[in-house]
Design a protein around this motif. Sequence first.
Motif, PDB file in Angstrom:
ATOM      1  N   ARG A  11     -24.116 -19.221  -9.477  1.00  0.00           N
ATOM      2  CA  ARG A  11     -23.162 -18.310  -8.534  1.00  0.00           C
ATOM      3  C   ARG A  11     -23.056 -16.905  -9.123  1.00  0.00           C
ATOM      4  O   ARG A  11     -23.156 -16.826 -10.481  1.00  0.00           O
ATOM      5  CB  ARG A  11     -21.957 -19.114  -8.259  1.00  0.00           C
ATOM      6  N   ALA A  12     -22.676 -15.838  -8.485  1.00  0.00           N
ATOM      7  CA  ALA A  12     -22.706 -14.634  -8.906  1.00  0.00           C
ATOM      8  C   ALA A  12     -21.400 -14.499  -9.989  1.00  0.00           C
ATOM      9  O   ALA A  12     -20.504 -15.325  -9.888  1.00  0.00           O
ATOM     10  CB  ALA A  12     -22.022 -13.547  -7.710  1.00  0.00           C
ATOM     11  N   GLU A  13     -21.465 -13.767 -11.057  1.00  0.00           N
ATOM     12  CA  GLU A  13     -20.759 -13.696 -11.985  1.00  0.00           C
ATOM     13  C   GLU A  13     -20.426 -12.309 -12.645  1.00  0.00           C
ATOM     14  O   GLU A  13     -21.194 -11.476 -12.535  1.00  0.00           O
ATOM     15  CB  GLU A  13     -21.131 -14.633 -13.148  1.00  0.00           C
TER      16      GLU A  13
ATOM     17  N   GLU B 213     -15.995  -7.852 -12.606  1.00  0.00           N
ATOM     18  CA  GLU B 213     -16.368  -9.119 -11.514  1.00  0.00           C
ATOM     19  C   GLU B 213     -17.352  -8.754 -10.703  1.00  0.00           C
ATOM     20  O   GLU B 213     -17.631  -7.502 -10.170  1.00  0.00           O
ATOM     21  CB  GLU B 213     -15.091  -9.468 -10.855  1.00  0.00           C
ATOM     22  N   ALA B 214     -18.050  -9.612 -10.267  1.00  0.00           N
ATOM     23  CA  ALA B 214     -19.378  -9.481  -9.179  1.00  0.00           C
ATOM     24  C   ALA B 214     -18.450  -9.238  -7.891  1.00  0.00           C
ATOM     25  O   ALA B 214     -17.628 -10.071  -7.633  1.00  0.00           O
ATOM     26  CB  ALA B 214     -20.085 -10.592  -9.176  1.00  0.00           C
TER      27      ALA B 214
ATOM     28  N   ASP C 287     -27.171 -10.027 -10.102  1.00  0.00           N
ATOM     29  CA  ASP C 287     -26.109 -10.634  -8.934  1.00  0.00           C
ATOM     30  C   ASP C 287     -26.701 -10.026  -7.669  1.00  0.00           C
ATOM     31  O   ASP C 287     -27.160  -9.109  -7.594  1.00  0.00           O
ATOM     32  CB  ASP C 287     -24.799 -10.289  -9.240  1.00  0.00           C
TER      33      ASP C 287
ATOM     34  N   HIS D 140     -26.491 -15.506  -8.647  1.00  0.00           N
ATOM     35  CA  HIS D 140     -26.543 -14.735  -9.950  1.00  0.00           C
ATOM     36  C   HIS D 140     -28.167 -15.403 -10.137  1.00  0.00           C
ATOM     37  O   HIS D 140     -28.363 -16.560 -10.406  1.00  0.00           O
ATOM     38  CB  HIS D 140     -25.876 -14.913 -10.894  1.00  0.00           C
TER      39      HIS D 140
ATOM     40  N   GLU E  93     -17.383  -9.185  -4.086  1.00  0.00           N
ATOM     41  CA  GLU E  93     -17.224 -10.356  -3.191  1.00  0.00           C
ATOM     42  C   GLU E  93     -18.393 -10.487  -2.349  1.00  0.00           C
ATOM     43  O   GLU E  93     -18.704 -11.691  -1.763  1.00  0.00           O
ATOM     44  CB  GLU E  93     -15.900 -10.517  -2.318  1.00  0.00           C
TER      45      GLU E  93
ATOM     46  N   HIS F 272     -19.086 -17.500  -6.254  1.00  0.00           N
ATOM     47  CA  HIS F 272     -18.798 -16.896  -7.420  1.00  0.00           C
ATOM     48  C   HIS F 272     -18.147 -17.623  -8.487  1.00  0.00           C
ATOM     49  O   HIS F 272     -17.737 -18.917  -8.227  1.00  0.00           O
ATOM     50  CB  HIS F 272     -17.404 -16.096  -7.044  1.00  0.00           C
ATOM     51  N   GLU F 273     -18.442 -17.360  -9.646  1.00  0.00           N
ATOM     52  CA  GLU F 273     -17.864 -18.140 -10.735  1.00  0.00           C
ATOM     53  C   GLU F 273     -16.545 -17.752 -11.298  1.00  0.00           C
ATOM     54  O   GLU F 273     -16.100 -16.794 -10.885  1.00  0.00           O
ATOM     55  CB  GLU F 273     -18.665 -17.852 -12.130  1.00  0.00           C
TER      56      GLU F 273
ATOM     57  N   ASN G  25     -23.320 -13.222  -3.873  1.00  0.00           N
ATOM     58  CA  ASN G  25     -22.955 -14.775  -4.242  1.00  0.00           C
ATOM     59  C   ASN G  25     -23.944 -15.544  -4.817  1.00  0.00           C
ATOM     60  O   ASN G  25     -24.039 -16.885  -4.849  1.00  0.00           O
ATOM     61  CB  ASN G  25     -22.907 -15.139  -2.450  1.00  0.00           C
TER      62      ASN G  25
ATOM     63  N   THR H 239     -26.766 -10.681  -2.903  1.00  0.00           N
ATOM     64  CA  THR H 239     -26.253 -11.226  -1.904  1.00  0.00           C
ATOM     65  C   THR H 239     -27.134 -11.840  -1.035  1.00  0.00           C
ATOM     66  O   THR H 239     -28.337 -11.271  -0.877  1.00  0.00           O
ATOM     67  CB  THR H 239     -25.549  -9.892  -1.160  1.00  0.00           C
TER      68      THR H 239
END
Length: 189
Positions: free
Chosen positions: A66-68, A82-83, A139, A90, A85, A188-189, A88, A141
């Motif tokens: 997940r995105a981090e 932060e990644a 990261d 990684h 929103e 997301h993480e 979504n 989308t």
Amino acid sequence: MADATGTKAHQPPARPSDEADRNQLDMAKAEGEKYLASLDYMATKVADAGGKTRAGDYIVAFAQERAEGMYHLKGGALEWVEAPETMNCHMEIAVADAADGRFVPYLDIDCVLSKDGRDVVSFKPEFLWHPGLYHYGKDLTLPDGDGTYDLSIRIAAPAFPRHDEDNGRRYGEAVEVAFTGIKVETGHE
């Protein structure tokens, strides 16, 4: 050994030379074995999805999470970011030397994630420092969210010089790798 396309891969020699004695080659191999063990751990135990294959002079692997968030240098200071929103996924790409297993830096890598035969996102992963495993990553989308994707990776022949007239003849051609049927879990993480 055949690479991911089924063609015979170039196998650089690993013999003592005026640049690398037997001890140096053995230490490089030991370093590579540790790197590959960390790579296997990342791709099979930590990541949501992962895989590995031989391609030419490389071992190429991926891991999907997940995105981090990550630290970035901004204005001379490290700042946790932060990644967004909107991101979504990684994707991590690890590239090792097939002869000794060590990480290969300074590569120009192009990737495409596709779903149902259509390209969803193209990206260029960048080098990421990680406490457990150097790798390239990004990261992303994925508008379609979770699902089954295919990943194609193209690694250009690097421009950096190679030491050693006996052992340095490697990474002379671009390679392409495809991983199919990846079960991607977004978030997301």
